[in-house]
Design an enzyme around this catalytic site. Structure first.
Site, mmCIF file in Angstrom:
data_model
loop_
_atom_site.group_PDB
_atom_site.id
_atom_site.type_symbol
_atom_site.label_atom_id
_atom_site.label_comp_id
_atom_site.label_asym_id
_atom_site.label_seq_id
_atom_site.Cartn_x
_atom_site.Cartn_y
_atom_site.Cartn_z
ATOM 1 C CB THR A 78 -4.874 48.930 0.209
ATOM 2 O OG1 THR A 78 -5.875 48.785 -0.793
ATOM 3 C CG2 THR A 78 -5.570 49.002 1.549
ATOM 4 C CE1 TYR B 108 -5.663 44.104 2.570
ATOM 5 C CE2 TYR B 108 -6.783 45.434 0.930
ATOM 6 C CZ TYR B 108 -5.630 44.896 1.443
ATOM 7 O OH TYR B 108 -4.429 45.143 0.834
HETATM 8 N N1 UFG Z 1 -13.624 40.715 -10.431
HETATM 9 C C1 UFG Z 1 -14.532 40.040 -11.195
HETATM 10 N N2 UFG Z 1 -14.468 38.685 -11.199
HETATM 11 C C2 UFG Z 1 -13.553 37.982 -10.488
HETATM 12 C C3 UFG Z 1 -12.613 38.683 -9.705
HETATM 13 C C4 UFG Z 1 -12.682 40.053 -9.690
HETATM 14 O O1 UFG Z 1 -15.392 40.632 -11.840
HETATM 15 O O2 UFG Z 1 -13.582 36.742 -10.539
HETATM 16 C C5 UFG Z 1 -13.675 42.179 -10.403
HETATM 17 C C6 UFG Z 1 -13.892 42.727 -9.006
HETATM 18 O O3 UFG Z 1 -15.253 42.799 -8.700
HETATM 19 C C7 UFG Z 1 -13.228 44.090 -9.139
HETATM 20 C C8 UFG Z 1 -12.096 43.856 -10.130
HETATM 21 O O4 UFG Z 1 -12.434 42.662 -10.831
HETATM 22 O O5 UFG Z 1 -14.118 44.994 -9.709
HETATM 23 C C9 UFG Z 1 -10.759 43.653 -9.462
HETATM 24 O O6 UFG Z 1 -10.923 42.654 -8.463
HETATM 25 P P1 UFG Z 1 -9.676 42.001 -7.715
HETATM 26 O O7 UFG Z 1 -10.230 40.965 -6.789
HETATM 27 O O8 UFG Z 1 -8.656 41.595 -8.704
HETATM 28 O O9 UFG Z 1 -9.086 43.216 -6.924
HETATM 29 P P2 UFG Z 1 -9.781 44.158 -5.835
HETATM 30 O O10 UFG Z 1 -10.020 45.462 -6.522
HETATM 31 O O11 UFG Z 1 -10.947 43.569 -5.173
HETATM 32 O O12 UFG Z 1 -8.701 44.170 -4.713
HETATM 33 C C10 UFG Z 1 -7.387 44.493 -5.000
HETATM 34 C C11 UFG Z 1 -6.457 43.937 -3.939
HETATM 35 C C12 UFG Z 1 -6.675 44.626 -2.655
HETATM 36 C C13 UFG Z 1 -6.698 46.109 -2.836
HETATM 37 C C14 UFG Z 1 -7.708 46.467 -3.858
HETATM 38 C C15 UFG Z 1 -7.899 47.899 -4.114
HETATM 39 O O13 UFG Z 1 -6.653 42.558 -3.786
HETATM 40 O O14 UFG Z 1 -5.638 44.266 -1.802
HETATM 41 O O15 UFG Z 1 -7.325 45.856 -5.058
HETATM 42 O O16 UFG Z 1 -8.895 48.019 -5.094
HETATM 43 F F1 UFG Z 1 -7.000 46.736 -1.707
#
Ligand code: UFG
Length: 327
Positions: free
Chosen positions: A117, A141
């Protein structure tokens, strides 16, 4: 037909990988404990239920199927949860992967394609993230995935285990045929939560933080279509067949989208309103994660075709409307 062991083949990315492997002429053998996966997503090859922490079960499956390679997707992957319960991530992701790598080596299966990741890079604002960038994960993670990369490097030296490591950016979209798609329980990812808010399954999407140092104050991510992502994995198997050693590849498009930009795109694709609430930052979130590498394109011949934001949202929306939500 040539068998590939797919850990996590009942999950979101793993099930799309199984479909791509079957289309490429392989038999994908799914190994999954169904803790976050769905048995009805296993449609493209045999299913072996099991847990990576159960070494005898792993040995049994390697003996029975004699796979030529492993695609290792099975992992816990919620950034927020990993900050609250890091032990769960180290036990499941790191100990489970160690078991898998040892079992593969013992069975003489020396080719592994591993889902890592961009979270291993951590928060490096305004830095181009390529495969040589330093890795400073800011959440458990990402730390667990970096540790598995280290294990693979050690096992190459000691046991000749070769690997292709893919560092994913944000995976989105769904199979355009809507045979498989994204469905987590609980859901934590931006796009499926947004689609839920659009069709009234939840009251609103909460934007986690509007005071980041970005043009509109929300976090920026690099989104890649799940079908493009798994195509790279099939190319990774071929790379292992044709090359000596191991290689790391980023899988992202190099285009960053803020949370607000994703919301705006969803409004135009679905032609519906997205109810939003502005909330606090989520612990463990990086400000900006965008790939600065085209290594997968130049070295693997990877050619993403569906990773524009409108197509990713349209495919996710089609699945959202037609997929298996009676689970
Ligand atoms: N977000 C919101 N509201 C929500 C959910 C997410 O504003 O309800 C934002 C998060 O803060 C983030 C973006 O949307 O800024 C993307 O969030 P996700 O939860 O969709 O994805 P992440 O970036 O946290 O995580 C994903 C994968 C991980 C990976 C990561 C790398 O789940 O496995 O991308 O960035 F490591």
């Amino acid at each position: 037909m040539t068998k590939i062991l797919v850990t996590g083949g009942a999950g979101y990315i793993g099930s799309h990988a199984c479909k791509a492997l079957a289309a490429a002429g392989y038999t994908p053998v799914t190994f999954d404990n169904l803790c976050t996966g769905w048995q009805d997503a296993v449609q493209f090859g045999p299913f072996e239920q099991g847990d990576l922490l159960d070494r005898p079960r792993l040995d049994e499956v390697f003996k029975k199927h004699q796979p030529v390679a492993v695609m290792h997707f099975a992992a816990l992957s919620q950034v927020g949860e990993s900050m609250i319960d890091p032990g769960k991530y180290w036990r499941n992701n790191v100990s489970g992967s160690l078991n898998l790598i040892e079992a593969a080596a013992a069975a003489g299966c020396l080719n592994i394609v591993f889902s890592s990741t961009c979270a291993t890079y951590g928060d490096q604002d305004n830095v181009v993230l390529d495969e040589n960038s330093a890795q400073y994960p800011v959440n458990s993670y990402g730390a667990s995935k970096r540790a598995i990369e280290d294990i693979l490097e050690n096992f190459e030296a000691s046991h000749g285990v070769k690997s292709v490591i893919f560092r994913y950016f944000n995976v989105a979209g769904a199979d355009p045929d809507a045979q498989v798609g994204e469905f987590h329980q609980p859901e934590t990812h931006l796009i499926p939560l947004m689609l839920d808010a659009i069709d009234g399954k939840r009251a609103a999407l909460t934007i986690f933080g509007t005071d980041y140092d970005t043009p509109d104050g929300t976090c920026i991510r690099d989104y890649v279509h799940v079908c493009d992502l798994v195509d790279a994995h099939v190319l990774g198997i071929k790379w292992l067949e044709d090359n000596k050693g191991s290689r790391v590849f980023n899988l992202g498009t190099g285009n960053g989208f803020s949370v607000r930009e994703v919301v705006d795109n969803s409004r135009s694709v679905t032609n519906r309103d997205v109810p939003i609430v502005e909330g606090e930052r989520r612990p463990g979130d990086c400000t900006r994660l965008v790939s600065g590498s085209s290594r997968a394109v130049t070295e693997l011949g990877w050619a993403p075709t569906r990773s524009d934001m409108a197509t990713m949202i349209a495919d996710a929306w089609r699945w959202h409307q037609n997929g298996h939500f009676d689970r």
